[in-house]
Design a protein around this motif. Structure first.
Motif, PDB file in Angstrom:
ATOM      1  N   GLY A 228       0.817  -1.216   0.000  1.00 51.71           N
ATOM      2  CA  GLY A 228       0.000   0.000   0.000  1.00 51.71           C
ATOM      3  C   GLY A 228       0.847   1.261   0.000  1.00 51.71           C
ATOM      4  O   GLY A 228       1.807   1.415  -0.770  1.00 51.71           O
ATOM      5  N   THR A 229       0.497   2.162   0.894  1.00 53.52           N
ATOM      6  CA  THR A 229       1.214   3.431   0.992  1.00 53.52           C
ATOM      7  C   THR A 229       2.702   3.218   1.291  1.00 53.52           C
ATOM      8  O   THR A 229       3.561   3.925   0.761  1.00 53.52           O
ATOM      9  CB  THR A 229       0.557   4.287   2.097  1.00 53.52           C
TER      10      THR A 229
ATOM     11  N   SER B  13       6.755  -0.397   7.104  1.00 52.32           N
ATOM     12  CA  SER B  13       5.388  -0.630   7.574  1.00 52.32           C
ATOM     13  C   SER B  13       5.046   0.333   8.701  1.00 52.32           C
ATOM     14  O   SER B  13       5.835   0.500   9.634  1.00 52.32           O
ATOM     15  CB  SER B  13       5.255  -2.070   8.079  1.00 52.32           C
ATOM     16  N   GLN B  14       3.901   0.965   8.601  1.00 50.22           N
ATOM     17  CA  GLN B  14       3.436   1.808   9.700  1.00 50.22           C
ATOM     18  C   GLN B  14       3.146   0.929  10.916  1.00 50.22           C
ATOM     19  O   GLN B  14       3.671   1.157  11.993  1.00 50.22           O
ATOM     20  CB  GLN B  14       2.174   2.566   9.267  1.00 50.22           C
ATOM     21  N   SER B  15       2.315  -0.080  10.716  1.00 53.40           N
ATOM     22  CA  SER B  15       1.827  -0.885  11.843  1.00 53.40           C
ATOM     23  C   SER B  15       2.862  -1.878  12.349  1.00 53.40           C
ATOM     24  O   SER B  15       2.849  -2.257  13.515  1.00 53.40           O
ATOM     25  CB  SER B  15       0.590  -1.661  11.412  1.00 53.40           C
TER      26      SER B  15
ATOM     27  N   THR C 267       1.656  -5.923   9.276  1.00 54.41           N
ATOM     28  CA  THR C 267       1.095  -6.340   7.993  1.00 54.41           C
ATOM     29  C   THR C 267       1.571  -7.752   7.643  1.00 54.41           C
ATOM     30  O   THR C 267       2.782  -7.992   7.479  1.00 54.41           O
ATOM     31  CB  THR C 267       1.489  -5.320   6.903  1.00 54.41           C
TER      32      THR C 267
ATOM     33  N   VAL D  92      -7.552   5.388   8.850  1.00 57.11           N
ATOM     34  CA  VAL D  92      -7.130   4.226   8.042  1.00 57.11           C
ATOM     35  C   VAL D  92      -6.226   4.673   6.893  1.00 57.11           C
ATOM     36  O   VAL D  92      -5.244   4.008   6.563  1.00 57.11           O
ATOM     37  CB  VAL D  92      -8.374   3.460   7.539  1.00 57.11           C
TER      38      VAL D  92
ATOM     39  N   ALA E 195      -3.310   6.269   5.373  1.00 56.90           N
ATOM     40  CA  ALA E 195      -2.012   6.713   5.887  1.00 56.90           C
ATOM     41  C   ALA E 195      -1.674   8.083   5.312  1.00 56.90           C
ATOM     42  O   ALA E 195      -1.742   8.279   4.101  1.00 56.90           O
ATOM     43  CB  ALA E 195      -0.947   5.709   5.489  1.00 56.90           C
TER      44      ALA E 195
ATOM     45  N   LYS F 162      -4.875   7.279  -2.177  1.00 64.23           N
ATOM     46  CA  LYS F 162      -5.572   8.038  -1.130  1.00 64.23           C
ATOM     47  C   LYS F 162      -6.990   8.357  -1.574  1.00 64.23           C
ATOM     48  O   LYS F 162      -7.948   8.175  -0.843  1.00 64.23           O
ATOM     49  CB  LYS F 162      -4.783   9.327  -0.879  1.00 64.23           C
TER      50      LYS F 162
ATOM     51  N   GLU G 101      -9.304   5.138  -1.795  1.00 64.64           N
ATOM     52  CA  GLU G 101      -9.661   4.425  -0.576  1.00 64.64           C
ATOM     53  C   GLU G 101     -10.640   5.178   0.308  1.00 64.64           C
ATOM     54  O   GLU G 101     -11.389   4.546   1.057  1.00 64.64           O
ATOM     55  CB  GLU G 101      -8.421   3.973   0.213  1.00 64.64           C
TER      56      GLU G 101
HETATM   57  O1  M6R Z   1       0.899  -0.841   8.365  1.00 61.80           O
HETATM   58  P1  M6R Z   1       1.450  -0.878   6.980  1.00 61.80           P
HETATM   59  O2  M6R Z   1       2.200   0.342   6.632  1.00 61.80           O
HETATM   60  O3  M6R Z   1       2.279  -2.109   6.724  1.00 61.80           O
HETATM   61  O4  M6R Z   1       0.192  -0.951   6.041  1.00 61.80           O
HETATM   62  C1  M6R Z   1       0.318  -1.127   4.659  1.00 61.80           C
HETATM   63  C2  M6R Z   1      -0.972  -0.807   3.934  1.00 61.80           C
HETATM   64  O5  M6R Z   1      -1.985  -1.652   4.367  1.00 61.80           O
HETATM   65  C3  M6R Z   1      -1.403   0.644   4.161  1.00 61.80           C
HETATM   66  O6  M6R Z   1      -0.416   1.542   3.767  1.00 61.80           O
HETATM   67  C4  M6R Z   1      -2.697   0.942   3.369  1.00 61.80           C
HETATM   68  O7  M6R Z   1      -2.418   0.904   2.014  1.00 61.80           O
HETATM   69  C5  M6R Z   1      -3.262   2.298   3.785  1.00 61.80           C
HETATM   70  N1  M6R Z   1      -4.651   2.178   4.099  1.00 61.80           N
HETATM   71  C6  M6R Z   1      -3.134   3.330   2.734  1.00 61.80           C
HETATM   72  O8  M6R Z   1      -3.648   4.554   3.147  1.00 61.80           O
END
Ligand code: M6R
Length: 589
Positions: free
Chosen positions: A290-291, A336-338, A341, A387, A389, A466, A469
């Motif tokens: 994703g992002t 990864s933000q989270s 993933t 949600v 990013a 963006k 979604e």
């Molecule tokens: O937590 P992550 O960065 O690994 O997540 C990856 C994607 O699921 C996340 O960037 C998703 O594409 C977002 N909703 C985009 O805004």
């Protein structure tokens, strides 16, 4: 995805579960439920929709309970498929996917067992109930032994009225002590409070919360000891304040996030170990989704131009099935933000098996990715609730561009400075408010196109993601030069086309694509740092962003696109913080 929470202790469980579920809603929000027991009977309350649908269950009595907020994988969004699930004396909540559920269900049905939902999770309740032997922990361990897939579980039985048993396999789970009780949850904010002592389970581990004690076991059933998580209560908290939506607030946080996330080699301990790795980097792979994948693409453009080190960026869910070539000495960045993933984690496991050195660029501390990686470079975005990013993307770029600058220096090349980007981001946010006037052209569009070249193409991809979604408008991000090879056929009168132009030497080339689209009737919107293009007759509206080194320009040029998506979503009556069908943390394949 899905979020799970549980409590056993001296306080009434229901309010704790419901408050915890609000904190976990980012993990899924199509249905919700809790089970609360008073020691004799277990009451289950579940509804489709968001946590607020079970607000009235706050009044339930009972000092032990589990709760769940769902993102549907197996089975429609119905009350029957909402968690908790129960079979005989077993009640449970589950996050993950059981890959052999269909086979197990068929076997259980052949033995005469009845099912009330379409979920894979109900199968787990059957397996555990069938293993019941007066010891819930043993039953859960044996039941889990039959599962293939991912799970985080919290399980209750009326036979042990003060016990919750938990299990983790490839889905995150925290257990620990809180005020006057014991807790379990998918994520820290759901249960964090002053004085809480929390532990993160690893894959294959189990835990028994039995009224006063938290015991953790490894896969072989031996008791193990862990260090508690050092969490920061303030960091986990997120308030909307004066804002209507988190997404808008998070965009305003970008300038601070950039100054906090930019690494400086001379005074940054985060680089100390990693510096040696960079000194030997001859080939880089990046995996992400994703992002985060788009930030990887931006990093490739910067690193290859500034450092002349080859970079391959791969979608994590593809990488894992491609039998990727990982040459000796590969440095792999997982972004990864989270940090949870599933596809990214699986790609990292594979890359490690193939000998790569893995550096995680991650926002959430104590996440699974931080434990898997050889090196961790934290982004300092703070908690991101929406949600979609936004600030985490800019933070990833700040870290990745910092790496690019250091790598360039190591290789004896000159690199531009990142100084001042925070202030320019602040100005960009102010200037970009003008995209509100673009919204009428987008709000009813059949499709929208974002175009750019090289780094601007990466921004185009992110702008498009963006918009789609959170506004649900069909949209594509495209290399400007590729339009004429097919996509131009889709552009007609009033089709909105957003062009991003931030690199002087190829600006005119992107303008060629703008002319081609305009000639077919498109409405052209421009994001650029070059004043002269703004006045061209083709341009319906523009945002003139501050100039910055073109290698780093996505960090600014994405901001008007984030705002455009936000305002279009609001104009279409959507909730930009919680778009349909999505969740913040994608912990399933
Ligand atoms: O937590 P992550 O960065 O690994 O997540 C990856 C994607 O699921 C996340 O960037 C998703 O594409 C977002 N909703 C985009 O805004």
């Amino acid at each position: 995805m899905c979020g799970i929470v549980g409590y056993v202790g001296k306080r009434r469980a229901a309010p704790i579960l419901i408050d915890g579920l609000y904190e976990l809603e980012y993990r899924g929000y199509d249905s919700v439920g809790i089970a609360v027991s008073d020691g004799n009977t277990t009451k289950i309350i579940k509804k489709t929709g968001r946590v607020k649908e079970i607000e009235s269950a706050r009044e339930e009595t009972g000092y032990i309970g589990i709760g769940h907020t769902r993102w549907a994988t197996h089975g429609d969004v119905t009350v029957e498929n909402a968690h908790p699930h129960t079979y005989k004396n077993i009640t449970l909540v589950h996050n993950g996917i059981i890959e052999n559920a269909a086979k197990l269900r068929a076997e259980l049905m052949q033995r005469g067992e009845k099912f009330y939902s379409d979920t894979d999770s109900e199968v787990i309740a059957h397996l555990i109930a069938d293993e019941s032997c007066g010891d819930l922990l043993s039953a859960v361990m044996r039941g889990c032994g039959k599962l293939v897939g991912s799970y985080a579980l919290a399980v209750l039985t009326e036979e042990e009225p003060e016990t919750i048993v938990c299990a983790r396999m490839r889905s995150p789970l925290i257990v620990g002590k809180a005020k006057e009780g014991l807790v379990v949850a998918s994520d820290i904010p759901a249960v964090a409070e002053e004085g809480a002592e929390l532990y993160s389970l690893d894959d294959g581990e189990f835990s028994r919360l039995d009224g006063k004690t938290v015991t953790i076991y490894n896969a072989q059933g031996s008791e193990i000891h862990k260090e508690p998580i050092q969490f920061d209560l303030a960091e986990g908290r997120a308030e909307k304040g004066v804002y209507r939506h988190y997404m808008r607030k998070e965009i305003d946080e970008i300038p601070n996030v950039l100054s906090d996330s930019t690494l400086k080699i001379d005074c940054d301990s985060r680089f100390s170990d990693f510096y040696r790795v960079l000194c030997h980097a001859e080939y880089i792979q990046i995996v992400a989704c994703g992002t985060a994948y788009h930030s990887g693409l931006c990093a490739k453009a910067a690193i290859e131009r500034l450092c002349r080190v080859p970079v391959d960026v791969r979608i994590a869910s593809e990488y894992r099935y491609a039998d990727p070539i990982v040459p000796k000495g590969t440095l792999l960045f997982a972004i990864s933000q989270s940090g949870e993933t599933a596809d990214t984690l699986a790609a990292v496991r594979l890359a490690k098996r193939k000998g790569a050195c893995v550096a995680a660029i991650v926002n959430v501390k104590y996440s699974s990715l931080t434990r898997l990686a050889d090196h961790v470079l934290y982004t300092q975005a703070g908690r991101e609730v929406a949600v979609a990013a936004t600030k985490s993307f800019n933070a990833q770029l700040a870290v990745l561009y910092s790496v690019a600058v250091v790598l360039a220096e190591i290789r004896g090349k000159r690199a531009p400075t990142l100084n001042g980007l925070d202030k320019k981001a602040k100005r960009t946010i102010g200037i970009s408010e003008s995209v509100r006037s673009w919204v009428p052209y987008f709000v009813g569009a059949q499709s929208v196109y974002f175009i750019g070249r090289e780094a601007d193409m990466c921004t185009a991809l992110e702008g498009s993601l963006k918009l789609k979604e959170i506004s649900y408008l069909p949209s594509e991000g495209y290399a400007a030069g590729e339009l004429k090879h097919g996509t131009l056929a889709l552009i007609g009168p009033y089709t909105p086309v957003v062009a991003i132009i931030t690199r002087r030497d190829i600006a005119q080339k992107t303008m060629n694509a703008v002319h081609e689209a305009y000639s077919r009737g498109a409405k052209i919107f421009l994001v650029t740092c070059f004043e002269e293009f703004c006045e061209e007759k083709e341009i319906t509206a523009f945002v003139l962003i501050p100039k910055c080194p073109s290698e780093f320009s996505p960090i600014l040029s994405v901001i008007p696109l984030q705002l455009l998506a936000y305002y279009t979503s609001v104009a279409r009556g959507n909730d930009p913080d919680k778009p349909r069908n999505l969740a913040k943390s994608v912990t399933v394949e």
